[in-house]
Design a protein around this motif. Structure first.
Motif, PDB file in Angstrom:
ATOM      1  N   LEU A 199      -5.890   0.175   4.362  1.00  0.00           N
ATOM      2  CA  LEU A 199      -6.243  -1.222   4.097  1.00  0.00           C
ATOM      3  C   LEU A 199      -7.738  -1.512   4.439  1.00  0.00           C
ATOM      4  N   LEU A 200      -8.544  -1.467   3.371  1.00  0.00           N
ATOM      5  CA  LEU A 200     -10.036  -1.824   3.438  1.00  0.00           C
ATOM      6  C   LEU A 200     -10.374  -3.066   3.111  1.00  0.00           C
ATOM      7  N   VAL A 201     -10.579  -3.652   4.466  1.00  0.00           N
ATOM      8  CA  VAL A 201     -11.358  -5.040   4.154  1.00  0.00           C
ATOM      9  C   VAL A 201     -12.573  -5.350   4.159  1.00  0.00           C
ATOM     10  N   LEU A 251      -6.102   0.614   9.065  1.00  0.00           N
ATOM     11  CA  LEU A 251      -6.749  -0.663   8.882  1.00  0.00           C
ATOM     12  C   LEU A 251      -8.348  -0.584   8.992  1.00  0.00           C
ATOM     13  N   ALA A 252      -9.109  -0.951   7.904  1.00  0.00           N
ATOM     14  CA  ALA A 252     -10.474  -0.648   8.260  1.00  0.00           C
ATOM     15  C   ALA A 252     -11.093  -2.263   8.223  1.00  0.00           C
ATOM     16  N   ASP A 253     -11.731  -2.924   8.949  1.00  0.00           N
ATOM     17  CA  ASP A 253     -12.268  -4.270   8.899  1.00  0.00           C
ATOM     18  C   ASP A 253     -13.737  -3.941   8.886  1.00  0.00           C
ATOM     19  N   GLU A 254     -14.312  -4.059   7.478  1.00  0.00           N
ATOM     20  CA  GLU A 254     -15.973  -4.065   7.296  1.00  0.00           C
ATOM     21  C   GLU A 254     -16.299  -2.732   8.060  1.00  0.00           C
ATOM     22  N   PRO A 255     -15.792  -1.688   7.870  1.00  0.00           N
ATOM     23  CA  PRO A 255     -16.083  -0.553   8.653  1.00  0.00           C
ATOM     24  C   PRO A 255     -17.418   0.184   8.475  1.00  0.00           C
ATOM     25  N   THR A 256     -17.967  -0.510   7.386  1.00  0.00           N
ATOM     26  CA  THR A 256     -19.337   0.117   7.270  1.00  0.00           C
ATOM     27  C   THR A 256     -20.537  -1.011   7.163  1.00  0.00           C
ATOM     28  N   THR A 257     -20.252  -2.152   7.142  1.00  0.00           N
ATOM     29  CA  THR A 257     -21.146  -3.316   7.052  1.00  0.00           C
ATOM     30  C   THR A 257     -22.252  -3.407   8.064  1.00  0.00           C
ATOM     31  N   ALA A 258     -22.051  -2.727   9.288  1.00  0.00           N
ATOM     32  CA  ALA A 258     -23.226  -3.016  10.306  1.00  0.00           C
ATOM     33  C   ALA A 258     -24.070  -1.735  10.179  1.00  0.00           C
ATOM     34  N   LEU A 259     -23.573  -0.611   9.260  1.00  0.00           N
ATOM     35  CA  LEU A 259     -24.327   0.651   9.394  1.00  0.00           C
ATOM     36  C   LEU A 259     -25.477   0.649   8.386  1.00  0.00           C
ATOM     37  N   ILE A 268       0.858  -1.116   0.050  1.00  0.00           N
ATOM     38  CA  ILE A 268       0.016  -0.003   0.084  1.00  0.00           C
ATOM     39  C   ILE A 268       0.942   1.259   0.052  1.00  0.00           C
ATOM     40  N   ALA A 269       0.790   2.151  -0.735  1.00  0.00           N
ATOM     41  CA  ALA A 269       1.249   3.385  -1.007  1.00  0.00           C
ATOM     42  C   ALA A 269       0.760   4.502  -0.076  1.00  0.00           C
ATOM     43  N   PRO A 270       1.531   5.480   0.183  1.00  0.00           N
ATOM     44  CA  PRO A 270       0.879   6.391   0.918  1.00  0.00           C
ATOM     45  C   PRO A 270      -0.279   7.322   0.324  1.00  0.00           C
ATOM     46  N   GLY A 271      -1.402   7.603   1.109  1.00  0.00           N
ATOM     47  CA  GLY A 271      -2.603   8.104   0.276  1.00  0.00           C
ATOM     48  C   GLY A 271      -3.226   7.075  -0.554  1.00  0.00           C
ATOM     49  N   GLU A 272      -2.896   5.937  -0.483  1.00  0.00           N
ATOM     50  CA  GLU A 272      -3.708   5.081  -1.213  1.00  0.00           C
ATOM     51  C   GLU A 272      -4.428   4.253  -0.431  1.00  0.00           C
ATOM     52  N   ILE A 273      -5.892   3.947  -0.980  1.00  0.00           N
ATOM     53  CA  ILE A 273      -6.739   2.946  -0.435  1.00  0.00           C
ATOM     54  C   ILE A 273      -6.732   1.613  -1.209  1.00  0.00           C
TER      55      ILE A 273
END
Lengths: 537, 339, 257
Positions: C201-203, C169-177, C27-32
């Motif tokens: 890192l968006l999992v 690191l974002a693990d399913e950050p929106t799944t429950a919303l 992952i590079a800086p500023g990259e999602i």
């Protein structure tokens, strides 16, 4: 992580230090001896029960009897013979509160003259009024135990009169030596009529409720500190009629419910006298330096009761057969560790008028027993044997009885019952076989026999009723001359052996364990201690 | 929060009523005639019947219950059949002794169980955990009577470290002036340090007997409650964000585990209150348990009922207090309104 | 310099099961960067491994994880903890229910920025504002159960920001919303990523989210990386059949039966 365990270690250390510091603040108390206000040493004793009632006419536990008895004095007292620091009461009496007491020719009228200047603990005078009031109370108060005794000596409500402030007249329907024995008992001590009337109510005309918790003592002690759950402290009564009789500076009775704990505390010096200890522990304590065992013959009889109204117990041959199967010596040696005398009839060996040849009837003879059973036409049967659950001694004896009767083909199911239920069922008289014990106050043979085998006697739980025996006993109650008494008693005892309505097993000894230096244990005719005679070097 | 409090109060009140009914009924199932027991074997049948009538023992069950309940509302628990004194006197006089013992037992249980439970939870599976759990097994499998006898024999009789089982104070020593009925507290209030120290010494062995067993329970509860939190989301967050392990344990895990532990402590205390009958008898501790034990022997309905009622009510009150404290601590209850 | 470089990562339950096998991505800086797969594919484990908070019994047995060039598995955790932050699927569960949210954020501020309590509290309120929470000072006094799911996730993001992380690191950050809230949160994440130049890192299992936010995406199947590349390429022209399978399933959900 390490920091956390460090913290808990620190906490543990802190706790330990605090505990240690607390201990260091004062020494663990062992029995420190102190003196009472009269300069004599005080004692700490522990008996087989706690004290909860202060009224000698209403006591519930033996310890209550001893304590309440210390709060009153009687008109006469037994004479004691002393051996090895133990005083045993006999059949002669001397004046106590009375200056003199005299019977009429026919023995039916007793005139009591009180000493001059007697007072209660509060200083009020003790007069004939108080004596009469006390005797009436013992007969008429609903909750007084003593009322059953009055008919035995021919006393009724009309028996008591005040002749003058120092003279009382007691009229009985018949003369009997039992009268002196009774008047010397602690329940026949003198209460303060004034205190009684002050605290009487319409529901409670004899102040039963007040005297259960308070006293205005005529006896050697007054109640000092009293905590129902821990101890009662008795302090010498400065107004007692004879200060010299009080051999100690006071007695504290400590309530220790567990007998083993009592033994432990005695051993460790916290107690001077301990009663009611399990006999195996007594045997052990007898070997300990600094302690000695006081053990005297007692009239308390352990018996095997049967329901004589129910077959096969209604046949006297069956009853006699049972008595011939029992291991009397084993009871003494194994169940009571030697601290008992084997059975020799309902009248025990050291009671007056005891027939010396009756002991022979209580042996083990299985052949004769089997013969009797077959004569009665009984081969084998099932029955239950009940006793109070709290009694370890009876539990052990029951096992021996069970195996002994097995030899006769009798299948005994041992059934201990909760104490209250046992009492209820004995009163209902529906138990087949049961173990129980009985002590006749006054050490009187006729009282003993009547209580256990007389028709309608409250403590005769066997349903046995024999008019001939009743007649003999009535005669005995009224006979005054020793040779008459001996003859009548002998006849009654022979009849009882032949009939065997209840089977005597043993007389457990009157047993206390004391520290060396303690003397003056007194066994009166109710077999309770008289605390004023206890002393400590 | 208010609704929560009111609901708890209501439930507690209903439970107390149920308790009254149950104790009333159960006690009457026991065999044995209390009146006969009181008067003794020498009493005549007529006397026994008179006493039964006087005490109302022959009235119909509903009538007895009504009389009893009416009395309760006045704070009158009826007479003790065996002595005639009011039950409330016999029992409530002894209550402070029982409470003092229970508090001391609880203190020991907490002092031992809490840190050990934390220790075990901090490093699960390691030696400290195993040792702590061994301690818990030992503590909970030792019957109080056995442990008590052992302590008396060892710490008193053999090594003379603590005084003997004569009660709360040495023989012949008068108690401190009564304020709370707890001798340690009252002695300190009266400024009598010797008496306070003596009270503590006499309290030590019975409290240890009670407390060791209870400490095992506390240990297990603390351990399991804290371990449970270890798997929770916010603990994961804290660890993930580099919060030091000790802080995670204390601030996140322990605080949240406390809710459960508090409830459990309430249970333990209640158990200590009732369960010390045996210990009281063993150590001659003049508490309510002693009275109850003796009352069983004489089948004293009044005392037995009163005892069950008092202990039961205390237990209910205790749970109420725990629930209320819970409500104060947990903001989800205190403030209500979750989204 | 790459924010995150995962090389040949191997994670397993020793002796039992292999969870991740030879996983490599960066992952590079500023990259999602997205990490997708079904449940059980090992994507959550990947982020836990990177964070160093693998559950008990699970171990990293091979490979390296480099954050800003530093091998984070070779040094004590504490020394590198400040480099990353993580937000989770159930935001309310991720917050301590007994602590006010302002306090929780302040705690992270104090830990990672070394401020004293007062300063940390003020910084916390600022952070809450930064994540677009209305009336941040009032909100700071609330408890997690008093906030909506979306608010809680914002708080989590605030906590993450407090660390000034190099890697989020974002693990399913929106799944429950809720769907509406999802979009807001994702916008926030994108905006903040630009601001602080962290790598993300968006999992997730949600390809729609990936399409919206990720520059590049890695596809994980049963612990193995099967495809990776620019988002529009992977989603538009999937090479691996598993990727195609995921796309088909997603489309079915969208279109409906």
């Amino acid at each position: 992580m390490k920091a956390q365990s460090r913290r808990s270690r620190l906490m543990a250390t802190a706790t330990a230090l605090t505990l240690a510091g607390t201990l260091a603040l004062s020494a663990c108390g062992t029995g420190e001896t102190s003196s009472g206000s009269n300069g004599k040493k005080t004692l700490v004793i522990s008996l087989d029960s706690a004290v909860d009632v202060m009224d000698p006419q209403q006591w519930r536990t033996p310890a209550s009897m001893v304590t309440s008895g210390s709060l009153v004095e009687q008109i006469i007292e037994q004479n004691y013979t002393e051996t090895d620091g133990v005083r045993v009461g006999g059949t002669d009496f001397s004046e106590a509160l009375a200056e003199k007491w005299e019977y009429s020719e026919d023995g039916k009228t007793l005139t009591i003259t009180l000493r001059d200047g007697l007072t209660f603990a509060d200083g009020s005078p003790l007069t004939a009024d108080d004596v009469v009031w006390s005797y009436q109370r013992g007969l008429e108060m609903a909750t007084a135990y003593t009322k059953v005794l009055y008919p035995m000596v021919g006393l009724t409500k009309e028996s008591f009169t005040v002749v003058d402030p120092r003279t009382v007249q007691v009229k009985s329907e018949f003369g009997t030596p039992l009268m002196d024995k009774m008047l010397a008992m602690q329940p026949f001590g003198v209460f303060s009529k004034k205190a009684g009337e002050e605290h009487a109510t319409s529901d409670d005309p004899w102040a039963g409720a007040w005297f259960r918790e308070h006293s205005n003592s005529s006896g050697p002690y007054t109640i000092g500190a009293y905590d129902k759950t821990t101890s009662v402290q008795l302090t010498p009564n400065p107004n007692y009629y004879d200060q010299d009789r009080i051999a100690n500076g006071g007695v504290t009775i400590q309530f220790i419910s567990d007998p083993s704990q009592r033994a432990l505390l005695l051993r460790n010096g916290e107690l001077d006298v301990a009663g009611g200890l399990p006999l195996d522990q007594v045997a052990e304590l007898s070997k300990v330096d600094g302690l000695s065992v006081v053990s005297e013959a007692s009239n308390r009889l352990e018996y095997l009761g049967v329901n004589t109204a129910k077959a096969p117990f209604n046949d006297k041959r069956v009853r006699r057969a049972i008595s011939l199967a029992l291991p009397y010596e084993t009871f003494v040696d194994e169940v009571l560790y030697g601290y008992a005398d084997p059975a020799s009839g309902l009248v025990s060996a050291n009671m007056e008028t005891h027939s010396p040849d009756s002991a022979a009837a209580f042996t083990t003879n299985l052949d004769e027993a089997r013969q009797l059973l077959s004569d009665a036409g009984v081969s084998g049967f099932k029955t239950t044997l009940s006793y109070k659950q709290s009694s370890a001694v009876e539990a052990r004896a029951a096992v021996y009885i069970q195996s002994a009767l097995k030899e006769l083909g009798i299948d005994v199911q041992v059934k201990p019952l909760p104490d209250a239920e046992f009492t209820q069922r004995t009163i209902a008289r529906d138990l087949e076989m049961y173990l129980n014990n009985f002590l006749a106050w006054g050490a009187d043979p006729f009282y003993q026999m009547a209580s256990l085998a007389g028709s309608n006697a409250g403590t005769n739980f066997t349903n046995y009723s024999n008019a001939e025996l009743d007649g003999l006993l009535q005669e005995g109650f009224r006979s005054v001359k020793q040779e008459d008494r001996d003859a009548i008693s002998a006849e009654a005892q022979a009849l009882l052996i032949d009939e065997m309505p209840t089977i005597p097993l043993w007389n457990a000894k009157w047993t206390y364990v004391v520290r060396d230096g303690v003397s003056g244990l007194t066994k009166d005719n109710t077999e309770q201690l008289r605390l004023q005679y206890l002393s400590k070097k | 929060m208010l609704r929560y409090v009111l609901r708890r109060l209501l439930i507690s009140a209903v439970t107390v009523v149920g308790l009254v009914v149950v104790t009333f009924l159960v006690v009457r199932v026991l065999p044995g005639d209390a009146a006969a027991a009181r008067l003794g074997p020498e009493a005549s049948q007529a006397d026994i019947e008179a006493l039964r009538a006087q005490l109302g023992l022959d009235d119909s069950l509903p009538k007895q219950f009504v009389d009893y309940s009416a009395g309760l509302l006045h704070g009158d628990m009826g007479p003790a059949v065996s002595t005639g004194r009011p039950v409330s006197d016999e029992l409530l006089d002894r209550l402070p002794a029982t409470i003092e013992l229970a508090i001391a037992g609880l203190a020991i249980a907490l002092l031992l169980g809490f840190p050990l439970g934390l220790l075990a939870a901090a490093r699960p599976g390691r030696l400290s955990d195993a040792l702590a759990r061994l301690f818990a097994v030992l503590g909970s499998s030792m019957a109080p009577i056995w442990l008590g006898l052992l302590l008396i024999f060892g710490l008193y009789s053999t090594w003379q470290l603590f005084p003997g089982p004569v009660g709360r104070l040495p023989i012949g020593t008068p108690p401190p002036p009564e304020v709370t009925g707890l001798y340690v507290v009252d002695s300190l209030l009266a400024g009598n340090l010797t008496l306070a120290s003596q009270s503590i010494q006499f309290l030590a062995l019975p409290a240890l007997t009670l407390g060791l067993g209870a400490s095992a329970a506390v240990l297990k509860m603390v351990r399991s409650a804290v371990l449970q939190t270890a798997d929770s989301g916010f603990v994961r967050t804290a660890r993930a964000y580099g919060v030091p392990a000790r802080e995670v344990l204390l601030r996140d895990q322990l605080r949240n585990a406390m809710l459960q532990v508090l409830t459990a402590i309430g249970l333990v205390f209640g158990f200590l209150l009732g369960g010390n009958i045996i210990v009281e008898r063993l150590f001659n501790w003049p508490g309510m348990g002693r009275v109850a034990y003796d009352a069983l022997g004489s089948n004293d309905l009044g005392l037995l009922q009163g005892y069950a009622l008092i202990i039961g009510t205390l237990y209910i009150l205790l749970n109420l207090v725990v629930d209320l404290v819970y409500g104060l601590i947990d903001p989800r209850v205190r403030l209500g309104g979750s989204n | 310099m790459t924010r995150l470089a995962v090389e040949n990562l191997r994670v397993e339950v020793p002796g039992r099961a292999t969870i991740l096998d030879d996983v490599t991505f960066d992952i590079a800086p500023g990259e999602i960067v997205g990490l997708v797969g079904e449940s059980g594919s090992g994507k959550s484990m990947t982020s836990l491994a990177v964070m160093g908070i693998l559950p008990r019994g699970v171990e990293q047995t091979g490979g390296r994880i480099l954050v800003d060039g530093v091998d984070v598995t070779a040094v004590p955790r504490r020394s590198v903890a400040h480099r990353f932050a993580m937000i989770f699927q159930n935001p309310r569960d991720s917050l301590n229910p007994l602590m006010r949210i302002g306090e929780q954020v302040a705690r992270m501020v104090a830990l990672h920025q070394g401020l004293d309590r007062k300063a940390a509290r003020r910084a916390a309120v600022d952070l809450l504002e930064q994540v677009r929470i209305v009336s941040p000072a009032q909100a700071a006094r609330k408890y997690p159960h008093q906030l909506s799911g979306g608010m809680c996730q914002r708080v989590m993001i605030a906590m993450a920001l407090a660390c000034r992380p190099r890697l989020l690191l974002a693990d399913e950050p929106t799944t429950a919303l809720d769907v509406t809230v999802q979009a807001q949160i994702l916008d926030l994440v994108v905006a903040l990523t630009e601001e602080i130049e962290c790598g993300v890192l968006l999992v997730t299992h949600d390809l729609g989210v990936v399409a919206e936010t990720c520059d590049r995406v890695n596809v994980l199947n049963l612990g193995r990386l099967v495809e990776s590349g620019e988002t529009h390429e992977v989603l538009g022209n999937p090479q691996h059949e598993y990727t195609r399978y995921l796309l088909d399933s997603a489309r079915e959900l969208e279109v409906g039966p």
